[in-house]
Write a protein that holds these residues in place. Structure first.
Motif, PDB file in Angstrom:
ATOM      1  N   ALA A  85       0.923  -1.248   0.159  1.00 46.52           N
ATOM      2  CA  ALA A  85       0.113  -0.029   0.059  1.00 46.52           C
ATOM      3  C   ALA A  85       0.609   1.155  -0.087  1.00 46.52           C
ATOM      4  O   ALA A  85       0.237   2.286   0.077  1.00 46.52           O
ATOM      5  N   GLY A  86       2.102   1.169  -0.188  1.00 49.04           N
ATOM      6  CA  GLY A  86       2.900   2.506  -0.242  1.00 49.04           C
ATOM      7  C   GLY A  86       4.282   2.264   0.405  1.00 49.04           C
ATOM      8  O   GLY A  86       4.515   1.050   1.115  1.00 49.04           O
ATOM      9  N   SER A  87       5.073   3.449   0.586  1.00 44.93           N
ATOM     10  CA  SER A  87       6.518   3.328   1.125  1.00 44.93           C
ATOM     11  C   SER A  87       6.610   4.527   1.684  1.00 44.93           C
ATOM     12  O   SER A  87       6.106   5.704   1.320  1.00 44.93           O
ATOM     13  N   VAL A  88       7.683   4.786   2.518  1.00 45.53           N
ATOM     14  CA  VAL A  88       8.103   6.081   2.784  1.00 45.53           C
ATOM     15  C   VAL A  88       9.436   6.317   3.122  1.00 45.53           C
ATOM     16  O   VAL A  88      10.100   4.960   3.502  1.00 45.53           O
ATOM     17  N   THR A  89      10.341   7.181   2.661  1.00 44.45           N
ATOM     18  CA  THR A  89      11.768   7.270   2.674  1.00 44.45           C
ATOM     19  C   THR A  89      12.174   8.481   3.561  1.00 44.45           C
ATOM     20  O   THR A  89      11.533   9.582   3.405  1.00 44.45           O
ATOM     21  N   HIS A  90      13.021   8.108   4.533  1.00 46.74           N
ATOM     22  CA  HIS A  90      13.966   9.186   5.246  1.00 46.74           C
ATOM     23  C   HIS A  90      15.100   9.321   4.610  1.00 46.74           C
ATOM     24  O   HIS A  90      15.834   8.469   4.541  1.00 46.74           O
ATOM     25  N   THR A  91      15.346  10.380   4.304  1.00 46.90           N
ATOM     26  CA  THR A  91      16.920  11.039   3.773  1.00 46.90           C
ATOM     27  C   THR A  91      17.556  11.666   4.686  1.00 46.90           C
ATOM     28  O   THR A  91      17.284  12.759   5.322  1.00 46.90           O
ATOM     29  N   LEU A  92      18.652  10.905   5.140  1.00 46.76           N
ATOM     30  CA  LEU A  92      19.788  11.580   5.875  1.00 46.76           C
ATOM     31  C   LEU A  92      21.007  12.470   5.105  1.00 46.76           C
ATOM     32  O   LEU A  92      21.389  11.883   4.333  1.00 46.76           O
TER      33      LEU A  92
END
Length: 128
Positions: A85-92
């Motif tokens: 159902a989707g994804s989330v990306t955290h960028t450092l």
């Protein structure tokens, strides 16, 4: 003549204001690729529930295998839902300079939220 000048002026304003960037490839569209020589290694992930909310604790090491100093690119941590159902990306955002053969360890905490049952993908990001 007036319509032509007004249209040309609007197009020029759009370009000068940066609107042309809407049509360029962005980091969200391009596939993350590891830069040659700067590598991500020794990644470990665990969930910490000792506080009020569950958080992912991510440990990793970035190494420079180049013969010259290199700049550490951003690190993308992507969580995908198991049901698709989707994804989330955290960028450092990184940017540290590593000498040849130098290694740098880091730890970050990301709220688990709806992704507590998934294993994140961790990758270095560069734009092509």
């Amino acid at each position: 003549m007036f319509a032509f000048i007004a249209t040309l002026s609007a197009c020029a304003s759009f370009y000068v204001a940066g609107g042309h960037a809407l049509f360029a490839a962005t980091a969200a569209i391009t596939k993350p690729v590891a830069p040659s020589g700067i590598v991500l290694e020794d990644t470990a992930t665990r969930i910490d529930t000792s506080g009020g909310r569950a958080v992912f604790v991510i440990h990793a090491t970035i190494a420079n295998a180049l013969d010259v100093a290199g700049i550490v690119p951003p690190v993308a941590i992507t969580f995908e839902r198991s049901d698709g159902a989707g994804s989330v990306t955290h960028t450092l955002t990184r940017g540290e300079r590593l000498a040849p053969g130098e290694r740098m360890a880091f730890t970050t905490r990301v709220p688990a939220g709806d992704y507590a049952g998934t294993e994140p993908r961790i990758a270095l990001v560069t734009r092509r």
